[in-house]
Design a protein around this motif. Sequence first.
Motif, PDB file in Angstrom:
ATOM      1  N   VAL A 178       0.844  -1.190   0.000  1.00 22.95           N
ATOM      2  CA  VAL A 178       0.000   0.000   0.000  1.00 22.95           C
ATOM      3  C   VAL A 178       0.880   1.241   0.000  1.00 22.95           C
ATOM      4  N   VAL A 179       0.260   2.368  -0.284  1.00 24.59           N
ATOM      5  CA  VAL A 179       0.963   3.650  -0.289  1.00 24.59           C
ATOM      6  C   VAL A 179       1.176   4.089   1.164  1.00 24.59           C
ATOM      7  N   PRO A 180       2.429   4.344   1.590  1.00 23.35           N
ATOM      8  CA  PRO A 180       2.669   4.704   2.990  1.00 23.35           C
ATOM      9  C   PRO A 180       2.198   6.099   3.368  1.00 23.35           C
ATOM     10  N   MET A 181       2.310   7.070   2.435  1.00 25.03           N
ATOM     11  CA  MET A 181       1.882   8.440   2.696  1.00 25.03           C
ATOM     12  C   MET A 181       1.144   8.980   1.478  1.00 25.03           C
ATOM     13  N   PRO A 182       0.222   9.924   1.683  1.00 24.76           N
ATOM     14  CA  PRO A 182      -0.533  10.469   0.550  1.00 24.76           C
ATOM     15  C   PRO A 182       0.378  11.119  -0.484  1.00 24.76           C
ATOM     16  N   ILE A 183      -0.012  11.004  -1.745  1.00 23.12           N
ATOM     17  CA  ILE A 183       0.690  11.674  -2.837  1.00 23.12           C
ATOM     18  C   ILE A 183      -0.228  12.769  -3.360  1.00 23.12           C
ATOM     19  N   SER A 184       0.261  13.985  -3.391  1.00 20.18           N
ATOM     20  CA  SER A 184      -0.566  15.144  -3.717  1.00 20.18           C
ATOM     21  C   SER A 184       0.100  15.986  -4.802  1.00 20.18           C
ATOM     22  N   VAL A 185      -0.641  16.975  -5.302  1.00 17.15           N
ATOM     23  CA  VAL A 185      -0.098  17.933  -6.267  1.00 17.15           C
ATOM     24  C   VAL A 185      -0.265  19.334  -5.695  1.00 17.15           C
ATOM     25  N   MET A 186       0.640  20.224  -6.093  1.00 10.27           N
ATOM     26  CA  MET A 186       0.605  21.605  -5.638  1.00 10.27           C
ATOM     27  C   MET A 186       0.673  22.535  -6.843  1.00 10.27           C
ATOM     28  N   VAL A 187      -0.242  23.494  -6.899  1.00  6.79           N
ATOM     29  CA  VAL A 187      -0.299  24.450  -8.002  1.00  6.79           C
ATOM     30  C   VAL A 187       0.272  25.777  -7.527  1.00  6.79           C
ATOM     31  N   PRO A 188       0.666  26.660  -8.447  1.00  5.03           N
ATOM     32  CA  PRO A 188       1.184  27.967  -8.051  1.00  5.03           C
ATOM     33  C   PRO A 188       0.208  28.690  -7.129  1.00  5.03           C
ATOM     34  N   GLY A 189       0.750  29.300  -6.094  1.00  4.88           N
ATOM     35  CA  GLY A 189      -0.082  29.950  -5.096  1.00  4.88           C
ATOM     36  C   GLY A 189      -0.236  29.124  -3.837  1.00  4.88           C
ATOM     37  N   GLY A 190       0.228  27.851  -3.886  1.00  2.00           N
ATOM     38  CA  GLY A 190       0.227  27.007  -2.695  1.00  2.00           C
ATOM     39  C   GLY A 190      -0.952  26.077  -2.560  1.00  2.00           C
ATOM     40  N   GLY A 191      -1.918  26.117  -3.491  1.00  2.00           N
ATOM     41  CA  GLY A 191      -3.050  25.202  -3.413  1.00  2.00           C
ATOM     42  C   GLY A 191      -2.625  23.759  -3.598  1.00  2.00           C
ATOM     43  N   THR A 192      -3.110  22.858  -2.742  1.00  4.65           N
ATOM     44  CA  THR A 192      -2.737  21.448  -2.824  1.00  4.65           C
ATOM     45  C   THR A 192      -3.974  20.575  -2.949  1.00  4.65           C
ATOM     46  N   HIS A 193      -3.799  19.432  -3.619  1.00  2.00           N
ATOM     47  CA  HIS A 193      -4.886  18.472  -3.807  1.00  2.00           C
ATOM     48  C   HIS A 193      -4.327  17.064  -3.627  1.00  2.00           C
ATOM     49  N   GLU A 194      -4.918  16.296  -2.722  1.00  2.00           N
ATOM     50  CA  GLU A 194      -4.498  14.902  -2.544  1.00  2.00           C
ATOM     51  C   GLU A 194      -5.027  14.068  -3.702  1.00  2.00           C
ATOM     52  N   VAL A 195      -4.150  13.282  -4.305  1.00  2.53           N
ATOM     53  CA  VAL A 195      -4.530  12.454  -5.451  1.00  2.53           C
ATOM     54  C   VAL A 195      -4.601  10.987  -5.053  1.00  2.53           C
ATOM     55  N   ILE A 196      -3.541  10.473  -4.463  1.00  2.92           N
ATOM     56  CA  ILE A 196      -3.509   9.084  -4.016  1.00  2.92           C
ATOM     57  C   ILE A 196      -3.439   9.088  -2.496  1.00  2.92           C
ATOM     58  N   SER A 197      -4.410   8.505  -1.845  1.00  2.00           N
ATOM     59  CA  SER A 197      -4.485   8.538  -0.385  1.00  2.00           C
ATOM     60  C   SER A 197      -3.561   7.510   0.251  1.00  2.00           C
ATOM     61  N   ALA A 198      -3.240   7.728   1.501  1.00  2.00           N
ATOM     62  CA  ALA A 198      -2.436   6.763   2.252  1.00  2.00           C
ATOM     63  C   ALA A 198      -3.188   5.444   2.351  1.00  2.00           C
ATOM     64  N   ASN A 199      -2.437   4.350   2.311  1.00  3.66           N
ATOM     65  CA  ASN A 199      -2.962   2.991   2.414  1.00  3.66           C
ATOM     66  C   ASN A 199      -3.767   2.550   1.191  1.00  3.66           C
ATOM     67  N   ALA A 200      -3.665   3.309   0.078  1.00  6.32           N
ATOM     68  CA  ALA A 200      -4.258   2.849  -1.176  1.00  6.32           C
ATOM     69  C   ALA A 200      -3.440   1.670  -1.696  1.00  6.32           C
ATOM     70  N   GLN A 201      -4.118   0.639  -2.180  1.00  8.28           N
ATOM     71  CA  GLN A 201      -3.421  -0.536  -2.704  1.00  8.28           C
ATOM     72  C   GLN A 201      -2.654  -0.179  -3.973  1.00  8.28           C
ATOM     73  N   VAL A 202      -1.476  -0.732  -4.117  1.00 10.11           N
ATOM     74  CA  VAL A 202      -0.703  -0.551  -5.347  1.00 10.11           C
ATOM     75  C   VAL A 202      -0.649  -1.884  -6.090  1.00 10.11           C
ATOM     76  N   PRO A 203      -0.610  -1.828  -7.427  1.00  6.97           N
ATOM     77  CA  PRO A 203      -0.622  -0.620  -8.259  1.00  6.97           C
ATOM     78  C   PRO A 203      -1.986   0.070  -8.262  1.00  6.97           C
ATOM     79  N   CYS A 204      -1.976   1.392  -8.550  1.00  8.04           N
ATOM     80  CA  CYS A 204      -3.226   2.136  -8.613  1.00  8.04           C
ATOM     81  C   CYS A 204      -3.077   3.319  -9.563  1.00  8.04           C
ATOM     82  N   THR A 205      -4.200   3.812 -10.043  1.00  3.01           N
ATOM     83  CA  THR A 205      -4.235   4.969 -10.931  1.00  3.01           C
ATOM     84  C   THR A 205      -5.321   5.918 -10.447  1.00  3.01           C
ATOM     85  N   LYS A 206      -4.948   7.169 -10.208  1.00  3.80           N
ATOM     86  CA  LYS A 206      -5.884   8.185  -9.731  1.00  3.80           C
ATOM     87  C   LYS A 206      -5.695   9.462 -10.538  1.00  3.80           C
ATOM     88  N   SER A 207      -6.765  10.259 -10.609  1.00  2.48           N
ATOM     89  CA  SER A 207      -6.716  11.510 -11.372  1.00  2.48           C
ATOM     90  C   SER A 207      -7.270  12.650 -10.542  1.00  2.48           C
TER      91      SER A 207
END
Length: 333
Positions: free
Chosen positions: A220-249
């Motif tokens: 599983v994914v140990p920590m969330p994987i997120s994206v950050m846009v200019p200005g500091g806004g962040t969005h979680e894409v793949i949550s912690a403990n998600a089974q791998v392999p996985c695909t998220k958008s």
Amino acid sequence: IVNEPTAAALAYGNLRNPQQTVLIFDLGGGTFDATLMSVENREVKVLATGGDSFLGGANFDALIAERLVADFQERHGINLRENRLVMQRLLFAAESAKIALSSVEERHIRIPCVAQKDGRFVDLEHTLTREAMDELCFQLVERTAAACDDVLTRAGMKAEEIDELVLVGGQTRMPAIRSRFTQFKRYSSEKDVHPELGVAIGAAILGRNLARGVSGLADVVPMPISVMVPGGGTHEVISANAQVPCTKSVTLEGLPPWQAPVPIAIFESLDTTSIEREIFGTVHVPVEWRVGAGGSPSLQLELGQDFTLKARLLAPDGRVAPATIVEMRAGGR
């Protein structure tokens, strides 16, 4: 690439045939990892993972060394904290005493010539008991217990439901740690998984399995994987403990109206507000995909079994921007 608790579970699973649910307690020199897994017919499935990235055997050594410094200052009126060389010697002595106190009740510490007073060298001498060390390190042991409770909560399980606590890492030899977790049915002995060698053995088993075309592992994914846009806004894409392999958008809405490509950073952290972040890479959104595109572009993250992370930028109509397919390695692995 495999994280340490998972490797230790593979070593454990290689010795166990029946179905069991185990909690891997990996307390090494610098970090603490706790991973809940199910083991069945030597197949390992990760159920939840957590830990404390800022807790390890070095923290125990530092507390003991601080006790030595405080005792020396009280006796001789000399502060050793500003002398880096002496402090390093104290850390070595603290670690040696800590190891010894895993098998004896008392340890006399003597470090010669740590300071000068009235024209003469002064030695540091201190007798440390196991009881005193346990009192010093009580809060550190409780931090490991809190992390284990958090992992069990994520999985919706209780300690009584865990078949075995598997102890990995040299610091787990400390009797105070073993006595703290008596709520578990059983904890492993060195005959089951060697504290220092368990991780290496498990990694070797995984390498052997992969060479045979199987992994024997569902991670599983140990920590969330997120994206950050200019200005500091962040969005979680793949949550912690998600089974791998996985695909998220994630849909990239509200991008700035620049007349230049907009960078999107991809990172791993405990949560989207944490300042401790591991940056994996950056994807740039071209102007033509933001202006007059009939909608907002999206970013697709594909995490492979080997924790290779592939990022794809998708147009509103689903087209993939060829130049934005980026491969990177997820951190912490």
